[in-house]
Motif scaffolding. Structure first.
Motif, mmCIF file in Angstrom:
data_model
loop_
_atom_site.group_PDB
_atom_site.id
_atom_site.type_symbol
_atom_site.label_atom_id
_atom_site.label_comp_id
_atom_site.label_asym_id
_atom_site.label_seq_id
_atom_site.Cartn_x
_atom_site.Cartn_y
_atom_site.Cartn_z
ATOM 1 N N ASP A 42 0.854 -1.179 0.000
ATOM 2 C CA ASP A 42 0.000 0.000 0.000
ATOM 3 C C ASP A 42 0.892 1.233 0.000
ATOM 4 O OD1 ASP A 42 -2.196 1.590 0.059
ATOM 5 O OD2 ASP A 42 -2.840 1.058 2.074
ATOM 6 N N ARG A 43 0.343 2.355 -0.426
ATOM 7 C CA ARG A 43 1.107 3.607 -0.449
ATOM 8 C C ARG A 43 0.251 4.736 0.094
ATOM 9 N NH1 ARG A 43 5.822 3.336 -3.472
ATOM 10 N NH2 ARG A 43 6.041 1.403 -4.665
ATOM 11 N N LEU A 44 0.873 5.573 0.885
ATOM 12 C CA LEU A 44 0.219 6.763 1.404
ATOM 13 C C LEU A 44 0.789 7.965 0.662
ATOM 14 C CD1 LEU A 44 0.333 5.971 5.224
ATOM 15 C CD2 LEU A 44 -1.519 5.525 3.610
ATOM 16 N N PRO A 45 0.055 8.556 -0.284
ATOM 17 C CA PRO A 45 0.587 9.666 -1.073
ATOM 18 C C PRO A 45 0.810 10.909 -0.238
ATOM 19 C CG PRO A 45 -1.752 9.377 -1.513
ATOM 20 C CD PRO A 45 -1.331 8.225 -0.646
ATOM 21 N N ALA A 46 1.828 11.651 -0.608
ATOM 22 C CA ALA A 46 2.164 12.934 0.029
ATOM 23 C C ALA A 46 2.393 12.780 1.530
ATOM 24 C CB ALA A 46 1.063 13.956 -0.235
ATOM 25 N N SER A 47 2.954 11.634 1.927
ATOM 26 C CA SER A 47 3.250 11.401 3.340
ATOM 27 C C SER A 47 4.674 10.893 3.465
ATOM 28 C CB SER A 47 2.292 10.367 3.945
ATOM 29 O OG SER A 47 0.976 10.854 3.963
ATOM 30 N N SER A 48 5.429 11.505 4.342
ATOM 31 C CA SER A 48 6.767 11.010 4.611
ATOM 32 C C SER A 48 6.700 9.964 5.715
ATOM 33 C CB SER A 48 7.683 12.157 5.033
ATOM 34 O OG SER A 48 7.267 12.678 6.279
ATOM 35 N N ARG A 49 7.767 9.207 5.842
ATOM 36 C CA ARG A 49 7.808 8.185 6.874
ATOM 37 C C ARG A 49 7.679 8.813 8.261
ATOM 38 N NH1 ARG A 49 11.629 6.169 10.159
ATOM 39 N NH2 ARG A 49 13.159 7.582 9.255
ATOM 40 N N ASP A 50 8.338 9.947 8.469
ATOM 41 C CA ASP A 50 8.284 10.608 9.769
ATOM 42 C C ASP A 50 6.871 11.088 10.090
ATOM 43 O OD1 ASP A 50 10.967 10.155 10.126
ATOM 44 O OD2 ASP A 50 11.571 12.123 9.338
ATOM 45 N N GLU A 51 6.125 11.547 9.074
ATOM 46 C CA GLU A 51 4.754 11.990 9.302
ATOM 47 C C GLU A 51 3.879 10.816 9.730
ATOM 48 O OE1 GLU A 51 4.296 15.733 6.201
ATOM 49 O OE2 GLU A 51 3.847 13.695 5.544
ATOM 50 N N VAL A 52 4.087 9.666 9.110
ATOM 51 C CA VAL A 52 3.299 8.486 9.471
ATOM 52 C C VAL A 52 3.627 8.034 10.882
ATOM 53 C CG1 VAL A 52 2.902 6.047 8.937
ATOM 54 C CG2 VAL A 52 3.006 7.722 7.087
ATOM 55 N N LEU A 53 4.905 7.997 11.218
ATOM 56 C CA LEU A 53 5.314 7.519 12.532
ATOM 57 C C LEU A 53 4.889 8.468 13.639
ATOM 58 C CD1 LEU A 53 8.897 6.136 11.757
ATOM 59 C CD2 LEU A 53 6.685 4.994 11.558
ATOM 60 N N ASP A 108 7.823 10.629 -3.098
ATOM 61 C CA ASP A 108 6.802 11.475 -2.490
ATOM 62 C C ASP A 108 5.758 10.676 -1.720
ATOM 63 O OD1 ASP A 108 8.007 13.689 -3.578
ATOM 64 O OD2 ASP A 108 6.802 13.622 -5.423
ATOM 65 N N THR A 109 5.913 9.384 -1.650
ATOM 66 C CA THR A 109 4.925 8.546 -0.974
ATOM 67 C C THR A 109 5.587 7.751 0.138
ATOM 68 O OG1 THR A 109 5.259 6.660 -2.459
ATOM 69 C CG2 THR A 109 3.628 8.306 -3.128
ATOM 70 N N CYS A 110 4.750 7.204 0.984
ATOM 71 C CA CYS A 110 5.208 6.307 2.047
ATOM 72 C C CYS A 110 4.703 4.910 1.700
ATOM 73 C CB CYS A 110 4.664 6.761 3.400
ATOM 74 S SG CYS A 110 5.313 5.821 4.779
#
Length: 206
Positions: A42-53, A108-110
């Motif tokens: 799966d991919r989260l567009p316009a999200s960095s890894r740090d934003e997700v964490l 640009d995606t996570c």
């Protein structure tokens, strides 16, 4: 011999309970523990890894309506697990599924790579049961034919009856496993969608 059999059964029960206890733990070592049975990306567009964490709390735990997720930041892994309640109205099967999600930044995606896992004891016992029933049915049929079991109509009907029972038992077991997988996989998918909503993104699963 009876005592040996009881002791062996007791040890087997302890191994199964220990396997399930470690499988359901929310620790880094338990995150990748279990038999992998599938994976989804799966991919989260316009999200960095740090934003997700950063969506997780100070202890790395994110409670969901139908599950729980825990972040292990050094490993960049999220452990996702539906709720396992001992006394619950929802039917539980012998093949619970959890997900270990690797979080990777990809442009640009996570990128999220979810590996579905079941307890090792469930996988081994299921494979052993199918092997016993399947090979036992085939072995009986071959031995029966080699011993001239088809020499008369009566013996041939007896052989076909035993073969039919073996096929029915094998088919019933296969249907049970398929239905249990669909049920547990739906529970994991529900918890996964809740995790995605909690992360605040709506990427497209592939």
């Amino acid at each position: 011999m009876l005592l040996v059999g009881l002791f062996a059964g007791f040890l087997c029960l302890l191994m199964v309970l220990g396997d399930w206890a470690h499988f359901t733990r929310l620790t880094a070592s338990a995150g990748r523990y279990g038999c992998g049975i599938g994976r989804e990306e799966d991919r989260l567009p316009a999200s960095s890894r740090d934003e997700v964490l950063s969506r997780f709390g100070p202890h790395g735990i994110l409670s969901l309506p139908h599950g729980i997720a825990r972040l292990f930041q050094p490993e960049n892994m999220i452990l996702l697990r539906p709720h396992y309640r001992l006394f619950a109205f929802r039917f539980r099967t012998a093949w619970p599924i959890k997900g270990s999600i690797d979080v990777q930044e990809d442009g640009d995606t996570c990128r999220l790579l979810c590996v579905k896992r079941i307890p090792w004891s469930s996988a081994i016992m299921t494979a052993g049961w199918f092997a016993l029933v399947g090979l036992g049915t085939i072995g009986f049929t071959m031995a029966y034919v080699l011993q001239e079991g088809l020499a008369s109509v009566g013996s041939a009907l007896l052989g076909l009856s035993v073969l039919g029972v073996g096929v029915m038992v094998f088919g019933f077991g296969l249907i049970t496993v398929i239905l249990a997988y669909r049920l547990e996989n739906e529970r994991l998918r529900q918890a996964y969608h809740e995790l995605r909503d909690a992360l605040g993104k709506t990427g497209n699963a592939s």
